[in-house]
Enzyme design. Structure first.
Site, PDB file in Angstrom:
ATOM      1  CB  CYS A   1      31.320  16.449  53.671  1.00 17.28           C
ATOM      2  SG  CYS A   1      29.475  17.177  54.114  1.00 17.28           S
TER       3      CYS A   1
ATOM      4  CB  CYS B   1      25.178  19.601  50.545  1.00 20.56           C
ATOM      5  SG  CYS B   1      25.975  21.363  50.782  1.00 20.56           S
TER       6      CYS B   1
ATOM      7  CB  CYS C   1      32.090  19.982  48.056  1.00 15.72           C
ATOM      8  SG  CYS C   1      32.415  21.060  49.455  1.00 15.72           S
TER       9      CYS C   1
ATOM     10  CB  CYS D   1      29.954  22.876  56.739  1.00 21.37           C
ATOM     11  SG  CYS D   1      30.670  23.264  55.297  1.00 21.37           S
TER      12      CYS D   1
ATOM     13  CD  GLN E   1      39.418  37.146  48.006  1.00 25.10           C
ATOM     14  OE1 GLN E   1      38.620  35.877  48.100  1.00 25.10           O
ATOM     15  NE2 GLN E   1      39.492  37.672  46.973  1.00 25.10           N
TER      16      GLN E   1
ATOM     17  CE1 TYR F   1      35.087  47.272  39.899  1.00 30.46           C
ATOM     18  CE2 TYR F   1      37.289  47.339  38.770  1.00 30.46           C
ATOM     19  CZ  TYR F   1      35.751  47.519  38.869  1.00 30.46           C
ATOM     20  OH  TYR F   1      35.408  47.774  37.561  1.00 30.46           O
TER      21      TYR F   1
ATOM     22  CG  ASP G   1      35.213  50.449  46.714  1.00 30.51           C
ATOM     23  OD1 ASP G   1      36.048  49.189  46.655  1.00 30.51           O
ATOM     24  OD2 ASP G   1      34.135  50.623  46.896  1.00 30.51           O
TER      25      ASP G   1
ATOM     26  CG  ASP H   1      39.918  41.668  43.747  1.00 26.56           C
ATOM     27  OD1 ASP H   1      39.208  40.808  42.944  1.00 26.56           O
ATOM     28  OD2 ASP H   1      39.910  41.341  44.911  1.00 26.56           O
TER      29      ASP H   1
ATOM     30  CB  CYS I   1      36.066  35.676  42.351  1.00 23.98           C
ATOM     31  SG  CYS I   1      34.595  36.957  41.933  1.00 23.98           S
TER      32      CYS I   1
END
Length: 644
Positions: A237, A243, A246, A339, A443, A479, A501, A551, A578
């Site tokens: 990139c 940026c 990454c 990107c 995801q 969740y 949920d 999750d 996450c």
């Protein structure tokens, strides 16, 4: 304790550039440290957090930020000037980048201090001859003078904003930033330099100090001497190192996976509040099948016209604004044309939206965020062997969908890019189909979802059960969102899988997805429940026959949920996260069987008639790399109930 050991111990907690108060608090059990002392400072230095938190969420790279006219970062006062901190009410750690970074810096300073003692060649006799501090009546005054001296030394060491230095990178933080020391300096002051790896010698420009914690932030300028780990030919990139998206494109992918395993290791060391013997060895991180071209969603944005944000005043744009993401450490949008970590459909969508904006920019009077979401239409191969017709994929923005044939030729996936938040996107995981509002959470790396859900499938049931134990028949997916685990794991549970949920819209789409996958309510059903009463809706299930999948969002579970979970006491828990730092915090709660000592609540024993909370033991912990080239890692922890 020998004199040398005493010296090592003392110096590991008294460093010339780090507050003794912070170090002493970090050494306390349960990390009972008021992060307000440093957090109030960090609110002025959230350039990293502003980007990274949003980049790794499903809602894309970066939230739209207000910024000063010139787009310059805010510098927190003159070099060495200390600012008063306001005390804040302490709640459970949320594993913020600032907390994570501070742990890594303190760990590095510990090693540097010990190394300094060794380098000085302190012998046992020299250490014995060193006068020890006795606990006397004037001890508080002595400690006060020590801290004053530390502050004075720190003030002398701090460099002016804009000073360029040569920095030697010593380690890599869990935030993805390099931790460096000024080359040729005998100071242990740490510089946080992005886009670097251990072994690099780089030129960096200092722009912000955090004096009470012994470190400063610096911009990466150039590599002077590359590390053996660095190979810039890997970078794909042209915006890399500017940026913020990454951090690791210069690293071999195997090295990225090793680092991500270390992130999980440090998360459980720093945030679980568990003895090392209670945490099993962290397993190797499972990599993504795609290291580029994997992101199925991006949200680039653009700023409004200068002077056009005053109340009641609408000023049209006079030229096409930069459209893209935020540069490292700044709040002014950087124009980004492409990107390479995005899928082909999303990259084509970005190009199409930029072309549209070049014609329509004058109709905008304020900034906005652009949604780019991949959507797929799967078309089976005709029985007569004829060619597959290209389907109409409106409301996608691509004039021609991108065709991706299956390896065995049995079908072709046609992909387009959706820009309407309220449109419905479609995604496939093996033979499972999922539909969601395009702007909602799902995801972002489809390539890893097949091995990821298969790993859950292989481990969601225990490898064996104690003699006489009931077989597990039920799944509860807390969740549950639009039903990822409820649906993909349903075939393993004869008693059925239940998704819970608190969001009605998520439940509606989850039910729709169950129907799309041919699952009736006896196999897979979804319940909308209030957060304080989540497990009341499944109280009819036998906990001995039940596994719960969690999750939660990045902030992890709250005290109420964990208390309900331990009172319901399922035989097995699979915790997907996450944010491995809040996962470690919550897993620590489950292992100890107590909520209060982590969430700042007074722990109260269950009253008569109230179900006692169970505790758990960790079976395994493993990371998954959902975001190659970045510092983010997903975690999966599997726990079993302890029967006492």
């Amino acid at each position: 304790m020998s004199a040398t050991a005493r010296l090592l111990f003392t110096r590991s907690f008294i460093k010339p550039t780090t507050s003794a108060f912070i170090r002493s608090q970090l050494a306390l059990p349960n990390n009972k440290f008021s992060w307000a002392r440093s957090a109030s400072h960090y609110t002025a230095s959230t350039s990293k957090a502003d980007f990274d938190n949003e980049f790794h969420k499903d809602n894309g790279f970066h939230k739209h930020h207000q910024h000063n006219k010139m787009g310059k970062r805010q510098f927190n006062g003159k070099p060495g000037k200390f600012r008063k901190k306001q005390k804040k009410v302490v709640v459970a750690s949320e594993g913020s980048p600032e907390e994570v970074l501070l742990h890594d810096i303190n760990a590095l300073l510990e090693t540097l201090t010990v190394a300094d003692v060794i380098d000085e060649g302190a012998t046992e006799a020299q250490a014995e001859a060193k006068p020890e501090v006795e606990k006397v009546e004037g001890e508080e005054k002595t400690e006060e003078k020590t801290e004053d001296k530390e502050e004075a030394e720190t003030k002398q060491e701090l460099l002016a904003q804009g000073t360029e230095i040569e920095a030697e990178v010593l380690s890599l933080s869990s935030t993805g930033d390099g931790l460096a020391r000024q080359k040729g300096s005998n100071s242990n002051h740490i510089y946080v330099v992005p886009f670097t790896v251990p072994g690099d010698v780089v030129k960096a420009r200092v722009y912000r100090h955090v004096p009470q914690d012994g470190y400063s932030h610096a911009d990466f300028l150039e590599v002077l001497t590359p590390s053996p780990l660095r190979d810039d030919s890997r970078i794909q990139c042209k915006y890399f190192a500017k940026c913020s998206g990454c951090q690791f494109q210069m690293l071999d992918y195997s090295e990225q996976l090793k680092h991500k395993r270390s992130i999980v290791v440090k998360a459980y060391k720093n945030f679980s509040n568990l003895s090392p013997e209670l945490v099993p060895e962290i397993l190797d991180t499972i990599g993504s099948p795609l290291q580029y071209g994997y992101r199925t969603k991006l949200t680039p944005h653009f700023d409004g016209p200068p002077g056009g944000n005053r109340r009641g005043f609408k000023k049209p744009m006079e030229e096409m604004p930069p459209i893209g993401f935020t540069p490292k450490g700044l709040r002014k949008v950087m124009d980004i044309e492409d990107c390479p970590i995005a899928t082909d459909a999303v990259r084509a969508g970005l190009k199409a939206e930029r072309e549209r904006m070049s014609k329509e920019f004058a109709s905008y009077t304020r900034g906005a965020t652009i949604l780019l979401r991949e959507s797929t239409k799967r078309v089976p191969k005709p029985a007569d062997g004829s060619e597959i017709a290209v389907p109409d994929l409106k409301p996608g923005v691509l004039s021609t969908p991108i065709a991706t044939p299956a390896c065995d030729g049995s079908y072709t996936d046609f992909k387009t890019c959706i820009t309407d938040n309220n449109a419905t996107s479609t995604e496939y995981i093996d033979s499972f189909i999922f539909q969601n509002p395009a702007g909602s959470f799902f995801q972002n790396n489809n390539s890893i979802l097949s091995p990821f859900t298969d790993h859950i499938r292989q481990h969601i049931l225990p490898p064996s059960l104690p003699e006489g134990a009931k077989p597990i028949k039920n799944l509860i997916d807390a969740y549950s969102g639009s039903g990822l685990f409820t649906i993909t794991q349903s075939s393993l549970f004869p008693g059925g899988s239940i998704g819970i949920d608190i969001a009605d819209k998520s439940i509606d789409f989850a039910r729709r997805n169950a129907r799309l996958n041919g699952l009736d309510e006896s196999q897979c059903k979804f319940i909308a429940a209030d957060a304080p009463k989540l497990f009341e809706s499944v109280s009819q299930l036998d906990a001995d026959e039940t596994v719960v999948v969690l999750d939660p969002p990045r902030k992890g579970c709250d005290a109420s949920f964990l208390r309900q979970l331990m009172q319901f006491a399922p035989r097995r828990v699979v915790y997907v996260s996450c944010n491995v730092h809040t996962q470690a915090r919550d897993v620590g709660v489950l292992v100890r069987g107590r909520v209060g000592d982590t969430f700042g609540e007074a722990f109260v024993d269950p009253t008569e008639g109230e179900k006692k909370m169970s505790r758990y033991v960790i079976e395994s912990i493993r990371g998954f790399d959902f975001f190659p080239q970045t510092g983010h890692v997903e975690g999966v922890a599997i726990l079993n109930r302890v029967d006492e």
